[in-house]
Design a protein around this motif. Structure first.
Motif, mmCIF file in Angstrom:
data_model
loop_
_atom_site.group_PDB
_atom_site.id
_atom_site.type_symbol
_atom_site.label_atom_id
_atom_site.label_comp_id
_atom_site.label_asym_id
_atom_site.label_seq_id
_atom_site.Cartn_x
_atom_site.Cartn_y
_atom_site.Cartn_z
ATOM 1 N N GLN A 1 35.725 38.495 127.050
ATOM 2 C CA GLN A 1 34.848 37.325 126.984
ATOM 3 C C GLN A 1 34.575 36.814 128.401
ATOM 4 O O GLN A 1 35.465 36.373 129.100
ATOM 5 N N VAL A 2 33.306 36.898 128.778
ATOM 6 C CA VAL A 2 32.926 36.422 130.107
ATOM 7 C C VAL A 2 33.004 34.904 130.151
ATOM 8 O O VAL A 2 32.505 34.225 129.259
ATOM 9 N N GLN A 3 33.631 34.399 131.181
ATOM 10 C CA GLN A 3 33.706 32.949 131.378
ATOM 11 C C GLN A 3 33.367 32.601 132.809
ATOM 12 O O GLN A 3 33.775 33.298 133.744
ATOM 13 N N LEU A 4 32.613 31.537 132.944
ATOM 14 C CA LEU A 4 32.255 31.006 134.250
ATOM 15 C C LEU A 4 32.645 29.533 134.268
ATOM 16 O O LEU A 4 32.262 28.789 133.362
ATOM 17 N N VAL A 5 33.378 29.127 135.277
ATOM 18 C CA VAL A 5 33.835 27.747 135.359
ATOM 19 C C VAL A 5 33.483 27.188 136.726
ATOM 20 O O VAL A 5 34.005 27.641 137.753
ATOM 21 N N GLU A 6 32.574 26.204 136.725
ATOM 22 C CA GLU A 6 32.152 25.584 137.985
ATOM 23 C C GLU A 6 33.068 24.413 138.338
ATOM 24 O O GLU A 6 33.646 23.763 137.451
ATOM 25 N N SER A 7 33.128 24.135 139.605
ATOM 26 C CA SER A 7 33.819 22.953 140.106
ATOM 27 C C SER A 7 33.234 22.599 141.468
ATOM 28 O O SER A 7 32.468 23.382 142.047
ATOM 29 N N GLY A 8 33.586 21.421 141.948
ATOM 30 C CA GLY A 8 33.190 21.044 143.296
ATOM 31 C C GLY A 8 32.059 20.055 143.391
ATOM 32 O O GLY A 8 31.687 19.620 144.486
ATOM 33 N N GLY A 9 31.481 19.679 142.251
ATOM 34 C CA GLY A 9 30.419 18.693 142.308
ATOM 35 C C GLY A 9 30.968 17.323 142.651
ATOM 36 O O GLY A 9 32.179 17.110 142.740
ATOM 37 N N GLY A 10 30.063 16.385 142.875
ATOM 38 C CA GLY A 10 30.496 15.033 143.201
ATOM 39 C C GLY A 10 29.358 14.217 143.760
ATOM 40 O O GLY A 10 28.187 14.567 143.614
ATOM 41 N N TRP A 11 29.750 13.141 144.390
ATOM 42 C CA TRP A 11 28.796 12.212 144.985
ATOM 43 C C TRP A 11 28.869 12.328 146.489
ATOM 44 O O TRP A 11 29.968 12.394 147.079
ATOM 45 N N VAL A 12 27.697 12.319 147.124
ATOM 46 C CA VAL A 12 27.654 12.427 148.580
ATOM 47 C C VAL A 12 26.413 11.694 149.087
ATOM 48 O O VAL A 12 25.435 11.544 148.350
ATOM 49 N N GLN A 13 26.488 11.218 150.293
ATOM 50 C CA GLN A 13 25.318 10.557 150.889
ATOM 51 C C GLN A 13 24.348 11.586 151.457
ATOM 52 O O GLN A 13 24.721 12.737 151.735
ATOM 53 N N THR A 14 23.122 11.156 151.649
ATOM 54 C CA THR A 14 22.104 12.021 152.250
ATOM 55 C C THR A 14 22.617 12.602 153.566
ATOM 56 O O THR A 14 23.176 11.883 154.392
ATOM 57 N N GLY A 15 22.427 13.894 153.710
ATOM 58 C CA GLY A 15 22.889 14.580 154.908
ATOM 59 C C GLY A 15 24.273 15.160 154.792
ATOM 60 O O GLY A 15 24.708 15.918 155.673
ATOM 61 N N GLY A 16 24.964 14.831 153.714
ATOM 62 C CA GLY A 16 26.312 15.316 153.521
ATOM 63 C C GLY A 16 26.351 16.734 152.982
ATOM 64 O O GLY A 16 25.314 17.384 152.798
ATOM 65 N N SER A 17 27.575 17.189 152.722
ATOM 66 C CA SER A 17 27.794 18.557 152.260
ATOM 67 C C SER A 17 28.729 18.586 151.062
ATOM 68 O O SER A 17 29.592 17.717 150.913
ATOM 69 N N LEU A 18 28.538 19.596 150.243
ATOM 70 C CA LEU A 18 29.437 19.895 149.136
ATOM 71 C C LEU A 18 29.531 21.407 149.007
ATOM 72 O O LEU A 18 28.573 22.120 149.335
ATOM 73 N N ARG A 19 30.655 21.874 148.476
ATOM 74 C CA ARG A 19 30.782 23.299 148.158
ATOM 75 C C ARG A 19 31.125 23.443 146.688
ATOM 76 O O ARG A 19 32.163 22.946 146.241
ATOM 77 N N LEU A 20 30.245 24.108 145.970
ATOM 78 C CA LEU A 20 30.476 24.392 144.566
ATOM 79 C C LEU A 20 31.185 25.731 144.439
ATOM 80 O O LEU A 20 30.897 26.667 145.190
#
Length: 124
Positions: A1-20
């Motif tokens: 069974q293929v499973q994909l689990v995302e993480s790393g989202g959130g809140w950030v101000q303009t110009g900021g960075s996130l890694r999913l």
């Protein structure tokens, strides 16, 4: 069974960075194309980027080119979307997806497996 689990989202101000992150299991992902899509409220799901896992070949939507980077860690069976210089218009639920197809990979309809999504909110 293929499973994909995302993480790393959130809140950030303009110009900021996130890694999913998208942790994969249950498949031979070296054969897959991995994609990132996003969907903002009231809008259709849109293509962000894809990567051919075996070769590392990537493609990006014009709206994120130069700001987002798709990468993978074969040992961890995980793919990543590094998002820099974020803008309010990047606000959406981001989905990781997997496909064994080779055409029209910027279309969500070509993907067979999806994660649950992770919210990214960029404030102005």
């Amino acid at each position: 069974q293929v499973q994909l689990v995302e993480s790393g989202g959130g809140w950030v101000q303009t110009g900021g960075s996130l890694r999913l992150s998208c942790a994969t299991s249950g498949g031979t992902f070296g054969r897959y194309v991995m994609g990132w899509f996003r969907q903002a409220p009231g809008k259709e799901r849109e293509f962000v980027s894809y990567m051919m896992w075996s070769s590392g070949l990537t493609s990006y939507a014009d709206s994120v080119k130069g700001r987002f980077t798709f990468s993978r860690d074969n040992a961890k069976n995980t793919v990543y979307l590094q998002m820099n210089s974020l803008k309010p218009e990047d606000t959406a639920v981001y989905y990781c997806a997997a496909s064994m197809r080779v055409m029209r990979l910027n279309s969500w309809s070509q993907y067979d497996y999806w994660g649950q999504g992770t919210q990214v909110t960029v404030s102005s």
